[in-house]
Design a protein around this motif. Structure first.
Motif, mmCIF file in Angstrom:
data_model
loop_
_atom_site.group_PDB
_atom_site.id
_atom_site.type_symbol
_atom_site.label_atom_id
_atom_site.label_comp_id
_atom_site.label_asym_id
_atom_site.label_seq_id
_atom_site.Cartn_x
_atom_site.Cartn_y
_atom_site.Cartn_z
ATOM 1 N N GLU A 1 0.819 -1.208 0.000
ATOM 2 C CA GLU A 1 0.000 0.000 0.000
ATOM 3 C C GLU A 1 0.852 1.256 0.000
ATOM 4 N N ASP A 2 1.847 1.284 0.893
ATOM 5 C CA ASP A 2 2.690 2.467 1.057
ATOM 6 C C ASP A 2 4.127 1.997 1.188
ATOM 7 N N GLU A 3 5.022 2.575 0.397
ATOM 8 C CA GLU A 3 6.410 2.142 0.414
ATOM 9 C C GLU A 3 7.172 2.651 1.638
ATOM 10 N N ARG A 4 6.634 3.611 2.345
ATOM 11 C CA ARG A 4 7.321 4.109 3.530
ATOM 12 C C ARG A 4 7.433 3.004 4.573
ATOM 13 N N THR A 5 8.641 2.815 5.082
ATOM 14 C CA THR A 5 8.930 1.703 5.987
ATOM 15 C C THR A 5 9.544 2.238 7.272
ATOM 16 N N ARG A 6 9.095 1.683 8.398
ATOM 17 C CA ARG A 6 9.632 2.099 9.692
ATOM 18 C C ARG A 6 10.797 1.213 10.084
ATOM 19 N N ILE A 7 11.805 1.834 10.673
ATOM 20 C CA ILE A 7 12.996 1.140 11.145
ATOM 21 C C ILE A 7 13.168 1.452 12.623
ATOM 22 N N ASP A 8 13.493 0.445 13.411
ATOM 23 C CA ASP A 8 13.741 0.603 14.844
ATOM 24 C C ASP A 8 15.197 0.292 15.150
#
Length: 328
Positions: A179-186
């Protein structure tokens, strides 16, 4: 002698032709039909390509439909060529043994792949151009093509990976572009209990915002019914044994830049912490000696003393031994 050449040359041809159910004219005509059908299939695909693409907004389904159109034209061409050569009713094609071998060796796997390919196209777990990861084997890349039988993936290592649909359908596939290419990184790290926690959190967020590939701010990112802050956020994860565990969460625009973004953010955090009263935590061990622990015997290397006085020797080569308390 030349008068005998035509007879000599035509004798083998006539002998071979005697074993064939068709003549030379039919053979030439059939080959001509096959060539015309081959180019005609390309023309039909070219003419119907735009119409199919406008009606179907999925590239994978569009390619599958166009492949089906071309295969239909080619099958019709083969049927016409077979009728010209009159080989449609031969005993070889009707042989039960040959048909059984074809079904066992060729048709059964093709039918399985065909059915699985239909499921892949219908369920839409990924699309051409999506970045996916095969979780169990760790392959990550972009979907290049989806057919009825297999899926082509260009990995981030610039290698081509071809996986049958019957195998990829049973595996865990992570789609970073669904849906959305934005990815969260921790990113997690520990700081000492003596450090300024609020300053560490604040400067960790600033360090992440300073990286070019990181989303610095903007509207909240919505995933289903959840909303996440687009700007980097540093929170206290837990109070660990060696220090305070902090978690820095940030978002990147392109999922394939995750490794680069993670490395740059960690470097930026380290540089900022070096200028502050913030220290990364690491395991510490404290040895305490009291009246219950017995006596400590320290042995020095007298050869390293200049004047031979062992009492002034440095304990760098010595050893510390804790007795059981029975020694005087």
């Amino acid at each position: 002698m030349r008068e005998g050449w035509p007879g000599v040359a035509s004798e083998p041809f006539e002998r071979v032709q005697g074993y064939l159910p068709f003549g030379a004219t039919e053979l030439v005509t059939a080959l001509l039909v096959l060539v015309i059908g081959w180019y005609l299939s390309k023309v039909v695909v070219r003419l119907t390509g735009r119409t199919v693409a406008r009606r179907i907004d999925r590239p994978s389904v569009t390619r599958t439909v166009l492949r089906g159109v071309r295969a239909t034209v080619l099958l019709l061409t083969l049927g016409v060529a077979a009728s010209i050569l009159d080989i449609g009713n031969t005993n070889i094609l009707l042989s039960v043994t040959v048909i059984s071998a074809v079904v066992a060796v060729v048709i059964a796997p093709l039918v399985s792949s065909f059915i699985t390919g239909i499921f892949v196209l219908a369920d839409r777990p990924y699309e051409i151009g999506d970045m996916i990861e095969i979780a169990d084997v760790g392959h990550t890349g972009f979907v290049e093509d989806i057919t009825i039988r297999y899926t082509k993936i260009f990995t981030l290592e610039n290698t081509l990976l071809v996986i049958p649909n019957s195998e990829i359908y049973t595996r865990d596939v992570i789609n970073y572009s669904a849906e959305d290419e934005r990815t969260r990184i921790d990113v997690e790290f520990e700081i000492t209990y003596e450090s300024d926690v609020e300053a560490a959190r604040r400067h960790a967020e600033r360090a992440a915002r300073s990286v070019e590939t990181v989303i610095a701010g903007g509207p909240d990112i919505r995933i289903g019914s959840a909303r996440y802050a687009a700007a980097p956020v540093c929170t206290i994860e837990s109070y660990a044994d060696n220090g305070i565990l902090l978690r820095l969460s940030f978002w990147v625009e392109q999922p394939y830049k995750r490794m680069v973004a993670r490395s740059r953010v960690q470097s930026a955090v380290r540089e900022r912490f070096a200028e502050l009263d913030v220290e990364f935590a690491y395991p510490h061990r404290h040895h305490v000696f009291n009246e219950q622990s017995g006596t400590a015997r320290i042995v020095f290397d007298e050869s390293e003393t200049a004047d031979g006085d062992s009492s002034s020797a440095a304990p760098s080569h010595g050893e510390s031994v804790v007795s059981d308390g029975n020694e005087g």
